[in-house]
Design a protein around this motif. Sequence first.
Motif: not given
Length: 217
Positions: A146-160
């Motif tokens: 159900e999540s908006c998976q198309s917006d997943v960026d592992p680089r940004i997610k890593c930092l956040m």
Amino acid sequence: MGHDTRFDDRRALLSLREWGVDVIALPETNRNWNKEWLRNKWTNEVKRVWRHAKVFYASLDRPADTNAEFVQGGNCLIVAGKWASRVIEHGSDPLGRWVWATLRGKQRERTTIVSMYRPNIGSQASGPATVWAQQRSRIQEMMGPESCQSDVDPRIKCLMDYEKWANEQKEAGHKVILMADANQSIDDRKERYNLSDLLENNHLLSVMEVKYEGQAL
């Protein structure tokens, strides 16, 4: 760190010992540290140089090939010398993005040291075995359909995700030292959340920038 580099690895470790280095971060080890025999092999190699060293690992919990010895990314953190006996806690991120150890100092002060590896820039066309692709796939699984998976960026997610985790450590009274291969210079601000943002938002100092001010790193 591999089949044909055993003596090179040992020479490097011996040099670090001669230089008085007691805490060593090894981001992007490219090993499947989920395999006990691989962890034991490297720990034994480290202990040939520092008998009482503590060695900690992080790998993606569900790599594309769970039987593979070689898995891109991952981290290792070595705490040796007088600091090894100061380790009171340790852990790792389930995606293998960072591994940490907390040391107790004078007056019960706690310092948490982190080794982090952030993937290179990727895309949906990246091969399934790249760090970027494997982390993206695993994050999507964890987020659910159900999540908006198309917006997943592992680089940004890593930092956040790291920022959130580090703030929890600081709220618990820890000082945090980050040693990272972030695959980005601090003057590169093209991404919507980047290394400079992490430093500025959390009042962090880049030791390399302080030492080599004005030079591209």
